[in-house]
Design a protein around this motif. Structure first.
Motif, PDB file in Angstrom:
ATOM      1  N   ALA A  29       0.090 -12.301  19.076  1.00  0.00           N
ATOM      2  CA  ALA A  29       0.270 -11.134  19.951  1.00  0.00           C
ATOM      3  C   ALA A  29       1.704 -10.639  19.952  1.00  0.00           C
ATOM      4  O   ALA A  29       1.953  -9.426  20.082  1.00  0.00           O
ATOM      5  CB  ALA A  29      -0.169 -11.477  21.372  1.00  0.00           C
ATOM      6  N   LEU A  30       2.668 -11.550  19.808  1.00  0.00           N
ATOM      7  CA  LEU A  30       4.076 -11.142  19.776  1.00  0.00           C
ATOM      8  C   LEU A  30       4.366 -10.326  18.517  1.00  0.00           C
ATOM      9  O   LEU A  30       4.989  -9.262  18.576  1.00  0.00           O
ATOM     10  CB  LEU A  30       4.975 -12.372  19.821  1.00  0.00           C
ATOM     11  N   VAL A  31       3.900 -10.823  17.383  1.00  0.00           N
ATOM     12  CA  VAL A  31       4.114 -10.110  16.118  1.00  0.00           C
ATOM     13  C   VAL A  31       3.429  -8.753  16.148  1.00  0.00           C
ATOM     14  O   VAL A  31       4.010  -7.726  15.767  1.00  0.00           O
ATOM     15  CB  VAL A  31       3.599 -10.954  14.931  1.00  0.00           C
ATOM     16  N   ARG A  32       2.203  -8.739  16.610  1.00  0.00           N
ATOM     17  CA  ARG A  32       1.447  -7.487  16.681  1.00  0.00           C
ATOM     18  C   ARG A  32       2.186  -6.442  17.515  1.00  0.00           C
ATOM     19  O   ARG A  32       2.272  -5.280  17.137  1.00  0.00           O
ATOM     20  CB  ARG A  32       0.052  -7.739  17.273  1.00  0.00           C
ATOM     21  N   GLU A  37       5.009  -1.294  17.189  1.00  0.00           N
ATOM     22  CA  GLU A  37       6.099  -0.463  17.710  1.00  0.00           C
ATOM     23  C   GLU A  37       7.055   0.008  16.616  1.00  0.00           C
ATOM     24  O   GLU A  37       7.537   1.144  16.638  1.00  0.00           O
ATOM     25  CB  GLU A  37       6.875  -1.249  18.765  1.00  0.00           C
ATOM     26  N   TYR A  38       7.346  -0.867  15.639  1.00  0.00           N
ATOM     27  CA  TYR A  38       8.437  -0.606  14.705  1.00  0.00           C
ATOM     28  C   TYR A  38       8.016  -0.349  13.262  1.00  0.00           C
ATOM     29  O   TYR A  38       8.874  -0.033  12.436  1.00  0.00           O
ATOM     30  CB  TYR A  38       9.407  -1.792  14.712  1.00  0.00           C
ATOM     31  N   THR A  39       6.736  -0.501  12.926  1.00  0.00           N
ATOM     32  CA  THR A  39       6.325  -0.343  11.528  1.00  0.00           C
ATOM     33  C   THR A  39       5.102   0.549  11.410  1.00  0.00           C
ATOM     34  O   THR A  39       4.438   0.876  12.389  1.00  0.00           O
ATOM     35  CB  THR A  39       6.016  -1.703  10.879  1.00  0.00           C
ATOM     36  N   GLN A  40       4.809   0.911  10.158  1.00  0.00           N
ATOM     37  CA  GLN A  40       3.630   1.703   9.837  1.00  0.00           C
ATOM     38  C   GLN A  40       2.845   0.998   8.737  1.00  0.00           C
ATOM     39  O   GLN A  40       3.350   0.086   8.067  1.00  0.00           O
ATOM     40  CB  GLN A  40       4.036   3.101   9.366  1.00  0.00           C
ATOM     41  N   GLY A  51       7.112 -20.637   8.441  1.00  0.00           N
ATOM     42  CA  GLY A  51       6.404 -21.646   9.238  1.00  0.00           C
ATOM     43  C   GLY A  51       4.981 -21.865   8.763  1.00  0.00           C
ATOM     44  O   GLY A  51       4.732 -22.407   7.681  1.00  0.00           O
ATOM     45  N   PHE A  52       4.014 -21.424   9.566  1.00  0.00           N
ATOM     46  CA  PHE A  52       2.605 -21.537   9.198  1.00  0.00           C
ATOM     47  C   PHE A  52       1.975 -20.166   8.949  1.00  0.00           C
ATOM     48  O   PHE A  52       0.755 -20.032   8.936  1.00  0.00           O
ATOM     49  CB  PHE A  52       1.836 -22.303  10.271  1.00  0.00           C
ATOM     50  N   GLY A  53       2.802 -19.148   8.767  1.00  0.00           N
ATOM     51  CA  GLY A  53       2.322 -17.870   8.257  1.00  0.00           C
ATOM     52  C   GLY A  53       1.897 -16.837   9.275  1.00  0.00           C
ATOM     53  O   GLY A  53       1.289 -15.829   8.900  1.00  0.00           O
ATOM     54  N   THR A  54       2.215 -17.022  10.556  1.00  0.00           N
ATOM     55  CA  THR A  54       1.754 -16.085  11.573  1.00  0.00           C
ATOM     56  C   THR A  54       2.165 -14.648  11.264  1.00  0.00           C
ATOM     57  O   THR A  54       1.340 -13.728  11.300  1.00  0.00           O
ATOM     58  CB  THR A  54       2.281 -16.482  12.962  1.00  0.00           C
ATOM     59  N   THR A  55       3.444 -14.439  10.948  1.00  0.00           N
ATOM     60  CA  THR A  55       3.917 -13.082  10.665  1.00  0.00           C
ATOM     61  C   THR A  55       3.156 -12.461   9.514  1.00  0.00           C
ATOM     62  O   THR A  55       2.712 -11.300   9.583  1.00  0.00           O
ATOM     63  CB  THR A  55       5.422 -13.102  10.343  1.00  0.00           C
ATOM     64  N   LEU A  56       2.991 -13.206   8.436  1.00  0.00           N
ATOM     65  CA  LEU A  56       2.353 -12.664   7.242  1.00  0.00           C
ATOM     66  C   LEU A  56       0.893 -12.326   7.493  1.00  0.00           C
ATOM     67  O   LEU A  56       0.389 -11.287   7.039  1.00  0.00           O
ATOM     68  CB  LEU A  56       2.474 -13.653   6.078  1.00  0.00           C
ATOM     69  N   LEU A  57       0.214 -13.174   8.234  1.00  0.00           N
ATOM     70  CA  LEU A  57      -1.207 -12.953   8.494  1.00  0.00           C
ATOM     71  C   LEU A  57      -1.429 -11.749   9.402  1.00  0.00           C
ATOM     72  O   LEU A  57      -2.339 -10.941   9.166  1.00  0.00           O
ATOM     73  CB  LEU A  57      -1.822 -14.209   9.107  1.00  0.00           C
ATOM     74  N   VAL A  58      -0.601 -11.613  10.432  1.00  0.00           N
ATOM     75  CA  VAL A  58      -0.725 -10.448  11.308  1.00  0.00           C
ATOM     76  C   VAL A  58      -0.389  -9.176  10.545  1.00  0.00           C
ATOM     77  O   VAL A  58      -1.079  -8.157  10.671  1.00  0.00           O
ATOM     78  CB  VAL A  58       0.181 -10.601  12.548  1.00  0.00           C
ATOM     79  N   ALA A  59       0.659  -9.214   9.736  1.00  0.00           N
ATOM     80  CA  ALA A  59       1.029  -8.047   8.940  1.00  0.00           C
ATOM     81  C   ALA A  59      -0.123  -7.625   8.027  1.00  0.00           C
ATOM     82  O   ALA A  59      -0.451  -6.433   7.926  1.00  0.00           O
ATOM     83  CB  ALA A  59       2.278  -8.357   8.108  1.00  0.00           C
ATOM     84  N   GLU A  60      -0.747  -8.601   7.398  1.00  0.00           N
ATOM     85  CA  GLU A  60      -1.857  -8.302   6.497  1.00  0.00           C
ATOM     86  C   GLU A  60      -3.021  -7.653   7.253  1.00  0.00           C
ATOM     87  O   GLU A  60      -3.618  -6.678   6.779  1.00  0.00           O
ATOM     88  CB  GLU A  60      -2.304  -9.606   5.831  1.00  0.00           C
ATOM     89  N   LYS A  61      -3.331  -8.170   8.433  1.00  0.00           N
ATOM     90  CA  LYS A  61      -4.430  -7.616   9.235  1.00  0.00           C
ATOM     91  C   LYS A  61      -4.150  -6.184   9.672  1.00  0.00           C
ATOM     92  O   LYS A  61      -5.080  -5.375   9.846  1.00  0.00           O
ATOM     93  CB  LYS A  61      -4.684  -8.486  10.460  1.00  0.00           C
ATOM     94  N   LEU A  62      -2.872  -5.848   9.851  1.00  0.00           N
ATOM     95  CA  LEU A  62      -2.495  -4.514  10.312  1.00  0.00           C
ATOM     96  C   LEU A  62      -2.201  -3.552   9.162  1.00  0.00           C
ATOM     97  O   LEU A  62      -1.711  -2.449   9.392  1.00  0.00           O
ATOM     98  CB  LEU A  62      -1.275  -4.607  11.233  1.00  0.00           C
ATOM     99  N   GLY A  63      -2.482  -3.968   7.944  1.00  0.00           N
ATOM    100  CA  GLY A  63      -2.288  -3.080   6.810  1.00  0.00           C
ATOM    101  C   GLY A  63      -0.857  -2.993   6.323  1.00  0.00           C
ATOM    102  O   GLY A  63      -0.486  -2.068   5.584  1.00  0.00           O
TER     103      GLY A  63
END
Length: 222
Positions: A29-32, A37-40, A51-63
């Motif tokens: 939820a923090l990454v999302r 707010e800051y990306t497209q 770490g365990f990939g939270t940023t990358l996985l959320v980014a992938e889900k959001l396109g």
């Protein structure tokens, strides 16, 4: 975007047993919140401490295109198995960030491994092994990492660091504020957000003596 965020400090997806004791992930939820707010869609989002990939996985889900560095080979392999593009995670050392073939980055978000100023022989940037380096080395290294990251970041691009001050054994380490000062010397600090953490809707200790942390927002000048 409000400057005080209320977020639930809960992981919906458990880690495999071999990693469960090392679960220090920040919530998706923090990454999302920051990516929205800051990306497209299509932006390149980078995490130098994957770490365990939270940023990358959320980014992938959001396109977005999620890229990351992870020092520990087993963690990097775990992340690769979760991503649609396994080559989007590099097993490497963030202290040598400039050596890796990264594209221009639109945005970065991470929570670096933490360190206290006293009684902390294990060095965070070497997977908490004993190296003889101390807190001042840590601050110099994070400054160097973000100097290198700034070279990869597009003009006007943002980098967010989530960090907490640490209260332990009667000693306060102003880690978040020290990181802010160190990184600001190479990438200007533009804003801070306070994240007030809850668990299942109730106030819950963050784990470092506080129930809040900071998201420090740095921006590369245009």
């Amino acid at each position: 975007m409000k400057t005080v965020l209320m977020l639930d400090n809960v992981q919906r997806t458990p880690l495999p047993p071999q990693f469960a004791r090392d679960d220090v992930r920040y919530p998706p939820a923090l990454v999302r919140r920051f990516l929205e707010e800051y990306t497209q869609e299509g932006d390149v989002v980078f995490d130098p401490f994957a770490g365990f990939g939270t940023t990358l996985l959320v980014a992938e889900k959001l396109g977005r295109i999620g890229l990351g560095l992870e020092y520990v080979p087993k963690r990097a392999a775990y992340i690769a198995g979760l991503l649609s593009h396994e080559d989007h995670i590099i097993c490497g050392d963030a202290r040598r960030l400039a050596e890796y073939p990264l594209p221009v980055l639109d945005f970065s978000i991470t929570s670096p491994p933490f360190m206290t100023k006293n009684d902390h022989d294990e060095y965070p940037f070497a997977a908490y092994s004993v190296t003889g380096q101390g807190y001042e080395d840590y601050l110099q290294d994070i400054q160097s990492i973000y100097r290198q990251l700034a070279e990869k970041l597009r003009p006007g691009g943002y980098a967010v660091i989530e960090a907490s001050n640490i209260q332990k054994s009667g000693t306060l380490t102003t880690l978040a504020w020290d990181i802010a000062k160190s990184v600001d010397a190479v990438l200007p600090l533009q804003k801070e957000f306070v994240v007030s953490w809850t668990k299942d809707g109730a106030k819950e200790g963050y784990g470092f003596g506080y129930d809040h942390s900071y998201c420090l927002v740095f921006q590369k000048p245009l």
